[in-house]
Design an enzyme around this catalytic site. Structure first.
Site, PDB file in Angstrom:
ATOM      1  N   SER A 100       0.830  -1.195   0.000  1.00 57.83           N
ATOM      2  CA  SER A 100       0.000   0.000   0.000  1.00 57.83           C
ATOM      3  C   SER A 100       0.875   1.260   0.000  1.00 57.83           C
ATOM      4  CB  SER A 100      -0.968  -0.063   1.189  1.00 57.83           C
ATOM      5  OG  SER A 100      -1.981   0.888   1.083  1.00 57.83           O
ATOM      6  N   HIS A 123      -2.214  -1.374  -4.508  1.00 59.13           N
ATOM      7  CA  HIS A 123      -3.663  -1.394  -4.729  1.00 59.13           C
ATOM      8  C   HIS A 123      -4.193   0.032  -4.608  1.00 59.13           C
ATOM      9  CE1 HIS A 123      -4.438  -0.818  -0.432  1.00 59.13           C
ATOM     10  NE2 HIS A 123      -3.594  -1.811  -0.188  1.00 59.13           N
TER      11      HIS A 123
END
Length: 198
Positions: A100, A123
């Protein structure tokens, strides 16, 4: 010199024995770490360390070790901006996991090294549970979509991939082992010794 159980170094000097936090010893070698969640506390500590090291040697390389599941986008982008703003090259080393926001920080290093069994996960930003009026939900959604574009542009810039290629990967959780990360442009080297790249 040896390391105690409390992550302190006991050093003998002409004045006797001194207990030194291991983070201080690492800092003296221009090494810092992001371990655990990306949040205001961890980021503010790192920003102070980067600014200090830049004052000590504006051209000297700093090594940032990363093992983090990610966290706050705002905090992560603050650290990203400081990493880009300091004059020192910042080598990033993935130790375990950079996911992330931690993946974005890893990718932005001037040299990006991964240990053989480390992984990167990218993501789209996740929505924080929210409630309220339709207008509030639309404002949250609009901000989230803008943040998605910003994150994808940063990853695109540092990986050499097109914005469309990055958005296709961030649409779902995309996992990269070390070899795959190098192939996709998220990392530069797989290292087997922490002395490599110093």
């Amino acid at each position: 010199m040896y390391i105690s159980n409390e992550a302190r170094i006991i050093r003998e000097s002409s004045h006797g024995y001194d207990l030194i936090p291991i983070q201080d010893e690492m800092l003296s070698h221009r090494e810092v770490e992001l371990v655990g969640e990306v949040d205001a506390a961890s980021v503010n500590a790192l920003i102070r360390q980067l600014r200090y090291l830049q004052r000590q040697d504006p051209e000297g390389q700093i090594t940032l070790f990363i093992n983090s599941p990610g966290g706050s986008v705002d905090s992560g982008m603050a650290l990203y901006d400081v990493m880009q703003a300091v004059s020192c090259p910042i080598r990033t080393v993935c130790v375990g996991l950079a996911a992330s926001m931690a993946a974005l920080l890893f990718v932005s290093g001037s040299r990006r090294d991964m240990l053989p069994h480390s992984r990167i996960v990218i993501h789209d930003p996740l929505i924080v549970q929210t409630g309220g009026s339709a207008l509030k939900l639309k404002a949250v959604s609009d901000d989230l979509m803008e943040t998605r574009q910003i994150i994808a542009r940063v990853i695109s810039e540092h990986s050499g991939k097109t914005l469309e290629e990055v958005l296709a990967k961030t649409a779902t959780d995309s996992y990269f082992r070390a070899e795959e990360a190098v192939e996709f442009g998220l990392a530069d080297h797989i290292i087997t010794s922490l002395a490599e790249g110093c």
